[in-house]
Design a protein around this motif. Structure first.
Motif, PDB file in Angstrom:
ATOM      1  N   VAL A   1       2.109  -2.133   4.462  1.00 35.63           N
ATOM      2  CA  VAL A   1       1.739  -0.713   4.487  1.00 35.63           C
ATOM      3  C   VAL A   1       3.009   0.124   4.392  1.00 35.63           C
ATOM      4  O   VAL A   1       3.998  -0.145   5.084  1.00 35.63           O
TER       5      VAL A   1
ATOM      6  N   ILE B   1       0.861  -1.183   0.000  1.00 35.36           N
ATOM      7  CA  ILE B   1       0.000   0.000   0.000  1.00 35.36           C
ATOM      8  C   ILE B   1       0.895   1.230   0.000  1.00 35.36           C
ATOM      9  O   ILE B   1       1.662   1.448   0.945  1.00 35.36           O
TER      10      ILE B   1
ATOM     11  N   VAL C   1      -6.982   2.416  -0.668  1.00 35.86           N
ATOM     12  CA  VAL C   1      -7.356   1.358   0.266  1.00 35.86           C
ATOM     13  C   VAL C   1      -8.359   1.915   1.271  1.00 35.86           C
ATOM     14  O   VAL C   1      -8.123   2.952   1.891  1.00 35.86           O
TER      15      VAL C   1
ATOM     16  N   THR D   1     -10.550  -1.902  -1.579  1.00 37.12           N
ATOM     17  CA  THR D   1     -10.100  -0.681  -2.237  1.00 37.12           C
ATOM     18  C   THR D   1     -11.247  -0.073  -3.032  1.00 37.12           C
ATOM     19  O   THR D   1     -12.307  -0.682  -3.190  1.00 37.12           O
TER      20      THR D   1
ATOM     21  N   LYS E   1      -3.069   5.638  -4.031  1.00 33.72           N
ATOM     22  CA  LYS E   1      -4.318   6.392  -3.991  1.00 33.72           C
ATOM     23  C   LYS E   1      -4.392   7.425  -5.120  1.00 33.72           C
ATOM     24  O   LYS E   1      -5.423   7.589  -5.748  1.00 33.72           O
TER      25      LYS E   1
END
Lengths: 95, 416
Positions: B233, B37, B206, B221, B64
């Motif tokens: 992470v 992530i 996420v 997600t 993201k």
């Protein structure tokens, strides 16, 4: 940022020193059975939210009072300022 | 596709029609061995070293926004290994050695420039502390060089040596330190990972973890659920937010750090220079702008912008060591969000949840650590054992009393 001091009115945030999460008011009981774990969490772990955050500011360049400031950590908008003394008493801390 | 001078020449003569995208843009698969992530420098480096050093290919990097949109594109690009404590210095020295071979390793021009870093000192006590630091650096195989004021006067005549409050008495050089083109680091690692089969999935946030009976089995997600044997992470700056989705509280506060760049100037600064009596560091980019920064703003923040008092404080730091900076006009300033940890040092560790791993807490020193962080995190993910230089970067070190506190500030994140 401007902090609206409950006694002195609007003051520049540069007059203040920042300590951290206002949860630091809630010091654990040192005699409790799980005191070691509680003090680890108290000293080192933080909620660190993105959004409303209650935090301790000290008016070092002013009247030396501790304040609990409710501030949004995303927008920096301050929604509430209280004397830490009042907050602590309301939570049953101090006397 | 391998980049080379010959390739540039050939493409230049044939209309530049042979270039292909630097990394693929795949849709997420329903399941991977490892999901990382965070598509920043550290996340992409982790994927790269997992694929290259440990032969693992069934990996996705979830980002993201777009890759490199966070702190790897917001820092002041400095690399160095002038730390002191045994939990840190071997790690950062390994990182600097990786920087030295990085461009050949991933075949991408990251403009690694070892133009030196100089930490100024302003008192006898500070010189003694720097001598001690230099000795600690030697122990880890790093280079260090103490310079007195006369040597600096010859090398850097523009410094304000006779400043009334903080006269410059000398400095500690690390000649192997320098700067790197930060975006190219993200792109180079993305290219290296992508070409080895890693899926780099952008615009994929996420929103939750699939945790059952203390075991992490995947993530939810905005582009659907993805199952994974291991979830890594790697979102420094947003660690608090992401780990809250797994129900974890961290020894970290998020703070905003500002950085600044001036208009382009002719070459004036040979390397990186830092102020020893305040917090100020400056270098000159290859385009000519002076790139500098100072302290964090000092209060919890997830806003990627800071306030004016710190702008003033940083400018004062600059004026205190090199008054000529006052003639340069500021072009831009920006902010990035730092994982400020409780002792100023990072974490590369397992969590108490099986299959969930954590990398974060880099404070404002994450960029220089990118290669070593990626390699050590990949080592942890592949072998379930920490890399030898990262054994102390544990989440439980506060409970055990084994802090790595370079500055000796205690559990006050805004002072590290």
């Amino acid at each position: 940022m401007i902090i609206n001091h409950p006694l002195l009115g609007p003051r520049d945030a540069a007059e203040f020193v920042y300590l951290g999460d206002a949860a630091l008011i809630d010091r654990p009981d040192w005699q409790a059975a799980e005191a070691a774990e509680a003090f680890h969490a108290y000293g080192y772990l933080r909620d660190n939210p993105a959004g409303a955050h209650q935090e301790l500011w000290y008016h070092e360049q002013g009247d030396r009072s501790w304040l609990v400031v409710t501030r949004d950590t995303v927008s920096h908008e301050i929604t509430q300022v209280e004397l830490a003394r009042d907050v602590a008493r309301a939570r049953g801390r101090s006397r | 596709m391998r980049y080379s001078a010959f390739k540039i020449l050939r493409e230049g003569l044939t209309g530049n029609k042979g270039w292909t995208p630097v990394w693929r843009d795949p849709d997420p698969k329903p399941e991977y061995d490892i999901v990382i992530i965070g598509g920043g420098g550290h996340g992409l480096a982790t994927a790269y070293y997992l694929a290259k050093e440990f032969g693992l290919r069934n990996i996705a990097v979830l980002e993201k926004g777009w890759i490199g949109s966070g702190n790897v594109g917001r820092n002041t690009t400095i690399i160095r290994s002038n730390y002191m404590l045994p939990g840190n210095e071997p790690f950062y020295e390994m990182s600097l050695k990786l920087w030295e071979g990085l461009e050949q390793d991933f075949n991408y021009n990251a403009m690694v420039s070892q133009r030196s870093i100089l930490n100024l000192f302003h008192s006898d006590a500070q010189r003694d502390a720097f001598v001690r630091r230099a000795n600690a650096m030697f122990l880890a195989g790093a280079d260090a060089e103490l310079a007195d004021a006369d040597q600096l006067r010859a090398e850097l005549p523009f410094l304000d040596f006779d400043n009334a409050r903080f006269p410059i008495k000398g400095g500690l050089f690390q000649r192997r330190g320098g700067t790197v083109r930060h975006d190219a680091v993200a792109w180079g690692y993305a290219r290296g990972a992508g070409s080895r089969g890693v899926d780099i999935i952008q615009n994929c946030e996420v929103t939750g973890f699939d945790i059952e009976n203390g075991k992490c089995r995947g993530v939810e997600t905005t582009r659907g659920a993805i199952r994974a044997r291991k979830v890594a992470v790697c979102v420094a700056g947003s660690s608090g937010r992401v780990m809250a989705l797994a129900g974890m509280r961290l020894p970290i506060e998020s703070h905003v750090l500002q950085a600044f760049v001036t208009e382009g100037l002719k070459p004036v600064l040979p390397g990186v220079i830092t102020f020893g009596a305040g917090h100020f560091y400056v270098s000159q980019s290859d385009k000519g702008g002076l790139v500098f920064g100072g302290d964090i703003d000092g209060y919890n923040s997830y806003a990627q912008r800071g306030n004016l008092p710190v702008v003033e404080d940083v400018a004062e730091g600059g004026m205190a060591i090199m008054p000529m900076i006052g003639r340069a006009r500021l072009l831009r300033s920006w902010g990035g969000i730092m994982d400020m940890s409780m002792d100023g040092s990072p974490f590369i560790d397992r969590t108490h949840i099986d299959g969930l791993y954590f990398n974060g807490g880099w404070c404002y020193g994450g960029f220089k650590a990118t290669p070593a962080s990626g390699l050590c995190y990949a080592h942890l993910l592949a072998k379930d054992a920490p890399h030898p230089v990262a054994t102390e970067m544990r989440l439980d070190r506060f409970a055990r009393g084994h802090l790595i506190d370079e500055k000796g500030m205690g559990n006050q994140p805004n002072l590290h």
